[in-house]
Design a protein around this motif. Sequence first.
Motif, PDB file in Angstrom:
ATOM      1  N   CYS A   1      37.036  40.832  40.020  1.00 28.13           N
ATOM      2  CA  CYS A   1      36.227  41.824  40.704  1.00 28.13           C
ATOM      3  C   CYS A   1      36.670  42.023  42.242  1.00 28.13           C
ATOM      4  O   CYS A   1      37.328  41.249  42.850  1.00 28.13           O
ATOM      5  N   PRO A   2      35.965  43.161  42.396  1.00 31.00           N
ATOM      6  CA  PRO A   2      36.443  43.767  43.807  1.00 31.00           C
ATOM      7  C   PRO A   2      36.262  42.945  45.020  1.00 31.00           C
ATOM      8  O   PRO A   2      36.913  42.854  46.088  1.00 31.00           O
ATOM      9  N   TRP A   3      34.987  42.163  44.715  1.00 30.57           N
ATOM     10  CA  TRP A   3      34.567  41.255  45.877  1.00 30.57           C
ATOM     11  C   TRP A   3      35.186  39.888  45.929  1.00 30.57           C
ATOM     12  O   TRP A   3      34.482  38.896  46.523  1.00 30.57           O
ATOM     13  N   PHE A   4      35.873  39.532  45.066  1.00 28.80           N
ATOM     14  CA  PHE A   4      36.699  38.274  44.889  1.00 28.80           C
ATOM     15  C   PHE A   4      37.019  38.057  46.329  1.00 28.80           C
ATOM     16  O   PHE A   4      37.122  36.665  46.538  1.00 28.80           O
TER      17      PHE A   4
ATOM     18  N   PRO B   1      36.667  50.451  43.040  1.00 28.77           N
ATOM     19  CA  PRO B   1      35.907  50.040  42.128  1.00 28.77           C
ATOM     20  C   PRO B   1      34.608  51.108  41.811  1.00 28.77           C
ATOM     21  O   PRO B   1      34.215  51.006  40.643  1.00 28.77           O
TER      22      PRO B   1
ATOM     23  N   PHE C   1      38.247  41.934  52.689  1.00 28.30           N
ATOM     24  CA  PHE C   1      37.078  41.122  51.960  1.00 28.30           C
ATOM     25  C   PHE C   1      36.655  41.786  50.499  1.00 28.30           C
ATOM     26  O   PHE C   1      36.128  41.180  49.603  1.00 28.30           O
ATOM     27  N   TYR C   2      37.264  42.976  50.291  1.00 24.52           N
ATOM     28  CA  TYR C   2      36.959  43.868  49.539  1.00 24.52           C
ATOM     29  C   TYR C   2      38.078  44.673  49.169  1.00 24.52           C
ATOM     30  O   TYR C   2      38.561  45.408  49.969  1.00 24.52           O
ATOM     31  N   ARG C   3      38.581  44.456  47.930  1.00 27.41           N
ATOM     32  CA  ARG C   3      40.026  45.021  47.644  1.00 27.41           C
ATOM     33  C   ARG C   3      40.287  45.645  46.391  1.00 27.41           C
ATOM     34  O   ARG C   3      39.346  45.396  45.478  1.00 27.41           O
TER      35      ARG C   3
END
Lengths: 320, 320
Positions: A86-89, B87, B116-118
């Motif tokens: 997931c993107p916020w991992f 996403p 922090f968001y990728r």
Amino acid sequence: MSFLLGVPAAILKVVGVALFALATASTAMYAQTATKSLAERLGYARDAKLVIVHADDLGMTHSVNAASIQGLESGLVTSASIMVPCPWFPEMAEYAKGHPDADLGLHLTLTSERVFYRWGPAAPRDKIPSLVDSNGYFHLNWTDTTRIDRNEVELELRAQIERALGMGVRPTHLDSHQYRLFENGKEIFQSALRVAHEYKLPLFVVRDWFADRPYLEASLGPDDLVVDHTVTIEPGVPPEKWADFYSRALKNLQPGVTVFIIHLAFDDEEMRAATRERATWGAAWRQRDFDFFTSAEFRALVREQNIKLVHWRDLAHAAR
Amino acid sequence: MSFLLGVPAAILKVVGVALFALATASTAMYAQTATKSLAERLGYARDAKLVIVHADDLGMTHSVNAASIQGLESGLVTSASIMVPCPWFPEMAEYAKGHPDADLGLHLTLTSERVFYRWGPAAPRDKIPSLVDSNGYFHLNWTDTTRIDRNEVELELRAQIERALGMGVRPTHLDSHQYRLFENGKEIFQSALRVAHEYKLPLFVVRDWFADRPYLEASLGPDDLVVDHTVTIEPGVPPEKWADFYSRALKNLQPGVTVFIIHLAFDDEEMRAATRERATWGAAWRQRDFDFFTSAEFRALVREQNIKLVHWRDLAHAAR
């Protein structure tokens, strides 16, 4: 079991299915007479009521991360698991590195579930064609016609664990988003178990599931951990009965280790947008879970019912 | 040009660099004397002031999507481009399908920028090793030591366009996140141009960039569209001078087509968390862009300065 809800129906009926629960508990106790129960291996009496309050789906959105971290830091939520694809991992990986005592596992993820906000695999998608749709995302969910290749499952699970390790996460346990690894037959469960053994991590399995899915018990070895019971809320519970549901579940706990599987997030813009195609496990749902499990009412129930809050890390230590 | 800021410095100095702007405009007019200018091909006088107000980064977060859609629907933001690997791309694809008149291009994306968001590629990552880091994400950015394979660039660009087409987006144009396709040498620019030609889509290129990067002009054919000028705000502008910067830029417009590259989002929890490692192009920055470009002040300036708001779709039609 209910496919639509993504939750084994047999484990849901805490309210109003007391007879079933008692029958299952009896079976569990019978099976354990020859050996120490999990509670005993944890240093508690056989009839102790041990609870893991487990937040799922970390990494899914920032809202989930923020609410789950607040839950963990309240001390009332004991454990959680992170979705690596997931993107916020990365936000959770950063938190895990800075909080090595936080009891964080990996919520192994093979579906992308949501419509307007999606994610894909950690492995190269051309290596796992059965797991992705024509646009490269994980399937929203698996249906009766989805043909999943178990070798691809193993490849993807290893890729998720490797990415987590590579980014500094030291997971305490493994479980499965939308129960895909438990509900889809012996081969896929055994693939998950093989990967868990490779990485020496406990895989979440519940004794109460064995009756409906005998291949779970048949696949486990003597060193595999088995949790006794699990509780998770279901769509049939009206919002105003949320606290009642959990309160009754806590007052009717069976002896042994019970995992409460909860889903925390704030009912904010991001979460409402990410989950807007349906109300189940949506933003308001998760806010209700957050409200109950960080409440004074829950704290008081834990004390009054003589419940011991435990962690996956405790179970892993006990198993060694 | 400033690498750190991801924006060619030469295009930024609208305020205080009037001489430079005049010189560039003269060059542009000289180059176009033999043929019709872009403004003329659009049916306007040669000295008309035409503006595309272009929101970048759609798909990045829900906050970006929501603010950009609001901007587009105000009529004051005329065009935007979507990041396919992000996403929240599915939310924008759904919007694009339901709003076929919205002027939406693709913001071709080869970097993941945030900490922090990728996000990662649309192509299988084992096919594009030079574009991804050891965890499978796009590099945060490209540095002097990043060795990018142009064939992998083409493969990834095609995968992004194919995913967009597959999900119902009919893009009006192509541009490049963090200017990677324009700032990294002739080969990579020519790869982007080749893909643009294959899909018969105009690629955002600005005449003002030619002086610093001669390979841009040298690579273009007679049928390629070239925008005259671009304006984008820079970190040197203090927050309280935001409206002043844009107001002066609008009052000092040169004749021809000027693209204002703006970044819209709300200064909310999601956006603050996603951009918290630095203030540049962060949540507050994007809220300021949103506030100005949906304001009565901007609407009045457009009228007072006799500015014609145009769309990428108009340019593409004019080029045919």
